[in-house]
Each structure stands twice: as structure tokens, then as C-alpha cells.
Design a protein around this motif. Sequence first.
Motif, PDB file in Angstrom:
ATOM      1  N   ASN A 196       0.825  -1.219   0.000  1.00  0.00           N
ATOM      2  CA  ASN A 196       0.000   0.000   0.000  1.00  0.00           C
ATOM      3  C   ASN A 196       0.858   1.267   0.000  1.00  0.00           C
ATOM      4  O   ASN A 196       0.509   2.270   0.637  1.00  0.00           O
ATOM      5  CB  ASN A 196      -0.942  -0.007   1.204  1.00  0.00           C
ATOM      6  N   GLU A 197       1.973   1.226  -0.739  1.00  0.00           N
ATOM      7  CA  GLU A 197       2.915   2.349  -0.770  1.00  0.00           C
ATOM      8  C   GLU A 197       2.971   2.960  -2.171  1.00  0.00           C
ATOM      9  O   GLU A 197       2.951   2.230  -3.174  1.00  0.00           O
ATOM     10  CB  GLU A 197       4.319   1.884  -0.380  1.00  0.00           C
ATOM     11  N   ILE A 198       3.066   4.290  -2.223  1.00  0.00           N
ATOM     12  CA  ILE A 198       3.150   4.988  -3.498  1.00  0.00           C
ATOM     13  C   ILE A 198       3.822   6.341  -3.301  1.00  0.00           C
ATOM     14  O   ILE A 198       3.614   6.997  -2.274  1.00  0.00           O
ATOM     15  CB  ILE A 198       1.733   5.176  -4.119  1.00  0.00           C
ATOM     16  N   ASP A 199       4.650   6.736  -4.247  1.00  0.00           N
ATOM     17  CA  ASP A 199       5.276   8.057  -4.222  1.00  0.00           C
ATOM     18  C   ASP A 199       4.212   9.085  -4.585  1.00  0.00           C
ATOM     19  O   ASP A 199       3.717   9.103  -5.714  1.00  0.00           O
ATOM     20  CB  ASP A 199       6.436   8.099  -5.213  1.00  0.00           C
ATOM     21  N   GLU A 200       3.876   9.952  -3.656  1.00  0.00           N
ATOM     22  CA  GLU A 200       2.781  10.895  -3.870  1.00  0.00           C
ATOM     23  C   GLU A 200       3.084  11.950  -4.938  1.00  0.00           C
ATOM     24  O   GLU A 200       2.178  12.629  -5.416  1.00  0.00           O
ATOM     25  CB  GLU A 200       2.411  11.572  -2.543  1.00  0.00           C
ATOM     26  N   HIS A 201       4.341  12.068  -5.330  1.00  0.00           N
ATOM     27  CA  HIS A 201       4.699  13.034  -6.380  1.00  0.00           C
ATOM     28  C   HIS A 201       4.372  12.498  -7.776  1.00  0.00           C
ATOM     29  O   HIS A 201       4.578  13.201  -8.771  1.00  0.00           O
ATOM     30  CB  HIS A 201       6.182  13.378  -6.289  1.00  0.00           C
ATOM     31  N   CYS A 202       3.874  11.251  -7.835  1.00  0.00           N
ATOM     32  CA  CYS A 202       3.629  10.609  -9.140  1.00  0.00           C
ATOM     33  C   CYS A 202       2.621  11.369  -9.993  1.00  0.00           C
ATOM     34  O   CYS A 202       2.619  11.226 -11.216  1.00  0.00           O
ATOM     35  CB  CYS A 202       3.192   9.164  -8.958  1.00  0.00           C
ATOM     36  N   ILE A 203       1.750  12.165  -9.370  1.00  0.00           N
ATOM     37  CA  ILE A 203       0.739  12.883 -10.157  1.00  0.00           C
ATOM     38  C   ILE A 203       1.124  14.337 -10.430  1.00  0.00           C
ATOM     39  O   ILE A 203       0.336  15.078 -11.025  1.00  0.00           O
ATOM     40  CB  ILE A 203      -0.648  12.837  -9.480  1.00  0.00           C
ATOM     41  N   ASP A 204       2.325  14.729 -10.024  1.00  0.00           N
ATOM     42  CA  ASP A 204       2.768  16.101 -10.288  1.00  0.00           C
ATOM     43  C   ASP A 204       2.763  16.372 -11.786  1.00  0.00           C
ATOM     44  O   ASP A 204       3.366  15.617 -12.570  1.00  0.00           O
ATOM     45  CB  ASP A 204       4.177  16.331  -9.728  1.00  0.00           C
ATOM     46  N   GLU A 205       2.078  17.411 -12.203  1.00  0.00           N
ATOM     47  CA  GLU A 205       2.002  17.839 -13.609  1.00  0.00           C
ATOM     48  C   GLU A 205       1.309  16.828 -14.530  1.00  0.00           C
ATOM     49  O   GLU A 205       1.380  16.943 -15.753  1.00  0.00           O
ATOM     50  CB  GLU A 205       3.414  18.134 -14.163  1.00  0.00           C
TER      51      GLU A 205
END
Length: 289
Positions: free
Chosen positions: A40-49
Amino acid sequence: MIGKALTAALLELGYNVSHLSRKPGNDPQVKTYLWNIGKNEIDEHCIDEVDTVLHLAGAGIADKKWTAKRKKEIIESRTKSIELIYRVIKSRPNKVSAVISASATGYYSDRGDELLTEDSPPNSDFMAKCCIAWEQAVDEGKALSLRIVKLRTGVVLDKKGGALKLMAMPVKFGVGAPLGKGKQWIPWIHWQDVVDLYLYSIENIHLSGVYNMVAPNPVTNKQLMKAIAKQLFRPLWPVKVPSFVFKLLLGEMSVIILGSTRVSARKIENEGFVFKYPELTGALKEIYG
């Protein structure tokens, strides 16, 4: 397989592309963000731009035997992955306006000669239940005011991998034959049309809802095996491989080979999409050169 070709097509058109992966990427043109669905881990910056999310994630449907554990993994790799992305979208300022997701014609599963449209009801076997859960998870994005497109993908033809490579193998060795009764319908599609349909879904913002991602001219297993043999200049044995062999070896999973799914492409054609490879002969000719 499709992800790599789709990435190349997007880059060529001038799009900025980023990936979510369990390990760092090695393409300098693509930014890779890390995630671990099981943890349940994800880099939250993945949706930047990011303005469009293409959801192709999912454990291989035919890679391993369908144990209870494997079935759970197949479903959760699809549902929990999009849930993670939605969690990030809810928690951070972003520009995401659309989610375009794969689904599968397994939604309809084994239906004989029935011509299946997007309005046809789902089946009740494991593949159908997987697709239902997958699509329901993707549809959660509607509450976030996102444009949702779901592409029910058929059997993607590509000599580099997938079903065609497996079906062509015995043909290449001169022992090819129709599988089961040979009358089961195969909802095939050329890999280039898959890539093009994703691009079409990105660029045509009026598209929303579910569309069948299949060529407009389905064929039976016998017709497909015969066409493969002809393209490879190999014989096709008239004796069919009995259905019980697959049921004995694969059990419930034999529906992937023996199931008949005759699917219509009319809805996406009515939206203006033009297939590069509407006929099987032309598709195989391009694939095998």
C-alpha cells in the motif's frame, strides 16, 4: 508489452510520460516513481504535472494456476493499484482530469455465438468477476469528477509475446492444430490498434464510459490457427486438440483457451476510430512481415 509501445508513441508525439513501477526505470526520457501495491505504498509526487492517468496495471491472467491465492492477487493487482492512485489524487493538489483504464473481454467470458456489445451483461465466472471488480474500482474516479474511459481489451496479437507467440509455437514446429472444437470466437486485435486506441482516448475528450477494444472482424480459433499457419508457411493438422486435454491440464483456467467470446467493435467505430488492421490476414502479414 503494450506499455512500452504506448510510451514510445506518446514520447514521439511530444507528451511528457512518467511511470509507476516497483523498481527504478532506465529510460532517461521517462520519470519513474516507485510504488508497492502489496504494501500500500506509493510516491505521492507521481501525479505532479499529470493530466491523464493510463491504468494498465495487473498481474498476468494466465501466468500461474488459478489457486484462491492467485485469484486474489489477480484482482487486487488491478483494484488496489487504482485505489492507491485515487488516494493520492484526493490528498494532493493536482491537474488530473481523466483516467483511461484497461479492462478485458473476460467481462463477457464464454458466450458461444452471441454478439456482445458494451451493453451486454457480464458473465459469472472468475474472469467476469475480476473485470467487474476492476471496472468498479476505476469508476470510483467519477466521484472525483474525472473523465473515465474503460477499454475492454481482447486478445492482443504481437509476435513478441502474449497469446500469439504461444499459439504460433506449435505451428512453427509443424504440429499446429485447432484448439478444442475450434469453433470458439476469438476477440483479437493488433497491438498497433491497441496503442492507437489509447491515444485516441487521450486526445478525444468527449469519449467516456466503456468501449470494446477488439478488431471489427472476430474469427474462430480454427480460422485464427489456419491464418497463422498460412502466414508462417506451415501445415495445420486437421485433428483438433481435444477440449478435455486443456480442462485436465488447466482446470478452470481452460476457459481462456476454450471460451467463445464474439465481441462487437461498433461503438468505438461510431465514435470515429479507424482500425489500421480490421482484418486478420492484414494484421498477421504486418506482424510477421
